[in-house]
Motif scaffolding. Structure first.
Motif, short mmCIF file in Angstrom:
data_model
loop_
_atom_site.label_atom_id
_atom_site.label_comp_id
_atom_site.label_asym_id
_atom_site.label_seq_id
_atom_site.Cartn_x
_atom_site.Cartn_y
_atom_site.Cartn_z
N GLY A 350 0.85 -1.22 -0.03
CA GLY A 350 -0.04 0.02 -0.02
C GLY A 350 0.71 1.16 -0.01
N PHE A 351 1.84 1.13 -0.32
CA PHE A 351 3.01 2.38 -0.43
C PHE A 351 2.87 3.07 -1.90
CE2 PHE A 351 4.67 -0.71 2.64
CZ PHE A 351 4.52 0.13 3.65
N ASN A 352 3.13 4.32 -2.08
CA ASN A 352 3.07 5.00 -3.18
C ASN A 352 4.03 6.02 -3.32
OD1 ASN A 352 2.23 6.13 -5.67
ND2 ASN A 352 0.34 6.42 -5.21
N TYR A 353 5.22 5.94 -4.14
CA TYR A 353 6.09 6.74 -4.24
C TYR A 353 5.79 7.69 -5.68
CZ TYR A 353 9.08 3.91 -0.94
OH TYR A 353 9.43 3.28 0.04
N THR A 354 5.70 8.92 -5.38
CA THR A 354 5.14 10.07 -6.32
C THR A 354 6.45 10.47 -7.14
OG1 THR A 354 5.24 11.89 -4.91
CG2 THR A 354 3.34 10.67 -5.20
N LEU A 355 6.21 10.44 -8.20
CA LEU A 355 7.33 11.09 -9.42
C LEU A 355 7.57 12.59 -8.79
CD1 LEU A 355 6.53 9.78 -12.86
CD2 LEU A 355 8.42 9.08 -11.32
N ASP A 356 6.50 13.25 -8.59
CA ASP A 356 6.83 14.64 -8.19
C ASP A 356 6.98 15.05 -6.80
OD1 ASP A 356 6.19 15.90 -11.11
OD2 ASP A 356 4.32 15.16 -10.76
N VAL A 357 7.93 15.80 -6.72
CA VAL A 357 8.26 16.41 -5.33
C VAL A 357 8.09 17.80 -5.34
CG1 VAL A 357 10.27 16.60 -3.64
CG2 VAL A 357 10.08 14.65 -5.11
N ALA A 358 7.29 18.22 -4.58
CA ALA A 358 6.87 19.78 -4.69
C ALA A 358 8.00 20.58 -3.88
CB ALA A 358 5.50 19.85 -3.97
N SER A 359 8.74 20.10 -3.33
CA SER A 359 9.62 20.97 -2.37
C SER A 359 10.84 20.31 -1.69
CB SER A 359 8.71 21.80 -1.13
OG SER A 359 9.51 22.39 -0.32
N LEU A 360 11.87 20.77 -1.77
CA LEU A 360 13.00 20.10 -0.99
C LEU A 360 13.42 20.73 0.14
CD1 LEU A 360 16.05 19.92 -3.93
CD2 LEU A 360 14.20 18.01 -3.24
N ASP A 361 12.84 21.83 0.56
CA ASP A 361 13.32 22.60 1.79
C ASP A 361 12.24 23.24 2.65
OD1 ASP A 361 13.37 24.43 0.04
OD2 ASP A 361 15.27 24.94 0.14
N ASN A 362 11.57 23.93 1.94
CA ASN A 362 10.47 24.78 2.64
C ASN A 362 9.05 24.78 1.87
OD1 ASN A 362 9.11 26.52 4.43
ND2 ASN A 362 10.20 28.42 3.38
N PRO A 363 8.07 23.92 2.20
CA PRO A 363 8.19 23.36 3.63
C PRO A 363 8.62 21.96 3.68
CG PRO A 363 6.15 22.84 2.43
CD PRO A 363 6.77 23.90 1.70
N GLY A 364 9.08 21.44 2.64
CA GLY A 364 9.73 20.02 2.23
C GLY A 364 8.97 19.11 1.80
N ALA A 365 9.26 17.99 1.43
CA ALA A 365 8.63 16.90 0.41
C ALA A 365 7.79 16.09 1.45
CB ALA A 365 9.77 16.01 -0.10
N ASP A 366 6.57 15.70 0.91
CA ASP A 366 5.71 14.65 1.50
C ASP A 366 6.52 13.50 1.70
OD1 ASP A 366 3.55 16.49 1.34
OD2 ASP A 366 2.69 15.58 -0.80
N PRO A 367 6.33 12.73 2.85
CA PRO A 367 6.84 11.52 3.27
C PRO A 367 7.18 10.46 2.31
CG PRO A 367 5.00 11.88 4.96
CD PRO A 367 4.94 12.83 3.73
N GLN A 368 6.22 10.25 1.21
CA GLN A 368 6.32 9.21 0.34
C GLN A 368 6.39 9.87 -1.06
OE1 GLN A 368 3.58 5.80 0.41
NE2 GLN A 368 2.91 6.40 2.23
N ALA A 369 6.99 11.31 -1.22
CA ALA A 369 7.31 11.77 -2.48
C ALA A 369 8.89 11.27 -2.86
CB ALA A 369 7.15 13.52 -2.19
#
Length: 501
Positions: A350-369
């Motif tokens: 049930g895990f899902n690693y997304t291709l897109d990462v919205a942020s590296l630092d502020n506020p940062g990436a979602d746990p499974q991004a």
């Protein structure tokens, strides 16, 4: 079989020099000059230098000491400043922002990772200088003295690649504040001289006692790497010299390891034996030998996977750290065997690693991004600190691609094509439709050598390092070098900081 004796012997070597109560009669019984002239004594002298290469998880409360295998050291500084990997700060509060700053080319002279790498390299050079001195004074075998000098050249090569003009010394009888700063070109000249004078003296033995040590073939590979980047270091290209060094490596009888299917492999292919526990000597030229909880850690897959997902796959929690940027991952062909190292999208459990990462630092990436990487799928004994995977500093696929690059740069792409095609066909891909361009070489190096410590250097040599990416605009030219750490400038007022810092 892994040979650990030379590393274990380093404990004896370090304790010998760390003790303050050594009786005179020890040397009366076995004079030091005689001792280091024996095979056992020569190996002990070399041991303290070799012991610096593996990535200690932590030494004297300082994490990430070594070439590769732990956080906050040389590997992270060089790999995360490239386009192949980064640890984002998570919006759950996990991970410091140092790694994101590296990827965004926002590092500072005060950053811990930069200072840590600098200190490790100079400690290694100090130990190499000491080994050279002990071996020369004791009239040790020429091959042992040559090995110590090649090791020292290796560390100076890493230094000028990262920092440019650096403090340079070959005699430890000097205080830090008096060490002169030499130009990158001057140190490059010293490295080439040391290698050309000593590599041929090294043993031609592959594996066995030379697994994880500089033999002749590893020495020529190092020389090829130095020549490959000569234009960056000095402004003068050395493609013919690099080609000659690569040809010498080829005399060692290396071949590409099999790319055949292997149902017993977690990633389904023999190719991944190149990143497992005890690396195959058909292709491996110089590995780091790792044993969990003894030497090194090799945390790459453990550090990448989301905690519960690693628990499901490995039996212990992952650190939910390193990701592969989307643009790098998407370059891989869907049929490429090397693409199997990446985990993305929905996963069992049930895990899902997304291709897109919205942020590296502020506020940062979602746990499974972010795409994850299990190229170094945990092998041997496994704990939450890593696994027993060895690490390939040099392997023959790199030498093949260096040979191809030199041929293209020298105007002979026809000679390069069968070389690149070897690499591609091992990965399950078709040969190139035409002779390779420099972009073809650059891309193939990325596909083949990702996460092995070469990417930043390659990006600089191919003029790709400063280009904008999804997380930052184009970088200024001074970012091709890291700054001399503030602490080093404070300790030696004669040093000049790199421009831009």
């Amino acid at each position: 079989m892994k040979i650990k004796n030379i590393l274990i012997a380093s404990v004896c070597f370090l304790s010998l020099f760390g003790c303050t109560d050594i009786s005179e009669n020890v040397y009366d019984k076995y004079p030091a000059d005689d001792f280091y002239g024996t095979p056992e004594g020569a190996n002990i002298a070399l041991a303290s230098v070799y012991a610096e290469i593996p990535g200690d998880f932590q030494r004297n409360n300082v994490p990430g000491v070594g070439y590769a295998g732990a956080d906050n050291g040389w590997y992270d500084m060089n790999c995360m400043s490239s386009d192949e990997q980064v640890i984002p700060h998570r919006n759950t509060g996990d991970w410091q922002q140092d790694f994101a700053r590296l990827h965004k080319h926002e590092w500072l002279p005060t950053d811990f990772i930069i200072n840590n790498t600098w200190n490790w390299l100079y400690k290694s050079i100090f130990n190499a200088n000491l080994a050279v001195s002990l071996l020369e004074k004791s009239n040790a075998e020429a091959t042992k003295i040559a090995e110590a000098k090649v090791l020292r050249a290796f560390f100076y090569y890493l230094l000028i690649d990262d920092f440019g003009d650096v403090p340079f010394f070959t005699d430890n009888n000097i205080t830090v504040d008096k060490i002169p700063q030499s130009s990158r070109k001057e140190v490059y000249t010293f490295i080439v001289k040391e290698l050309t004078e000593n590599v041929e003296l090294l043993s031609g033995t592959k594996g066995g006692n030379y697994y994880g040590r500089f033999n002749k073939w590893a020495g020529y590979t190092l020389l090829a790497k130095v020549y490959l980047n000569a234009q960056v270091y000095t402004g003068e290209a050395k493609w013919n010299e690099c080609l000659a060094a690569c040809n010498k490596v080829s005399e060692g009888g290396f071949t590409l390891h099999s790319g055949a299917a292997n149902a017993s492999s977690p990633l389904g292919n023999k190719y991944y034996e190149l990143f497992g526990d005890v690396l195959p000597d058909d292709e491996t030229i110089l590995p780091i030998s790792a044993t969990i909880d003894v030497v090194s850690r090799n945390v790459y897959a453990v550090r990448s996977l989301y905690g519960p997902h690693a628990q499901l796959l490995f039996g212990f929690s992952g650190w939910n750290g390193t990701i592969v940027p989307k643009d790098f991952f998407l370059k891989y062909d869907a049929n490429d065997v090397r693409r199997k190292q990446f985990l993305f999208g929905e996963q069992p459990g049930g895990f899902n690693y997304t291709l897109d990462v919205a942020s590296l630092d502020n506020p940062g990436a979602d746990p499974q991004a972010g795409v994850r990487n299990v190229k170094f799928y945990p092998a041997g004994a496994k704990t939450g600190g890593g696994a027993s995977n060895d690490f390939p500093i040099f392997r023959y696929a790199d030498v093949i691609l260096m040979t191809a690059e030199c041929n293209v740069r020298l105007g002979n792409p026809g000679a390069a094509k069968p070389l690149v095609d070897q690499i591609r066909q091992r990965a399950g891909l078709n040969p190139l439709a035409a002779n390779p361009t420099l972009d073809d070489i650059y891309n193939e190096r990325g596909f083949e050598l990702n996460w092995e410590g070469h990417r930043r250097q390659d990006m600089i040599r191919f003029d790709k390092f400063l280009l904008a990416n999804e997380f930052r605009p184009a970088s200024p030219a001074y970012r091709k070098l890291f700054p001399i750490p503030t602490s080093a400038l404070d300790a030696n007022r004669g040093l000049k900081q790199n421009p831009g810092y």
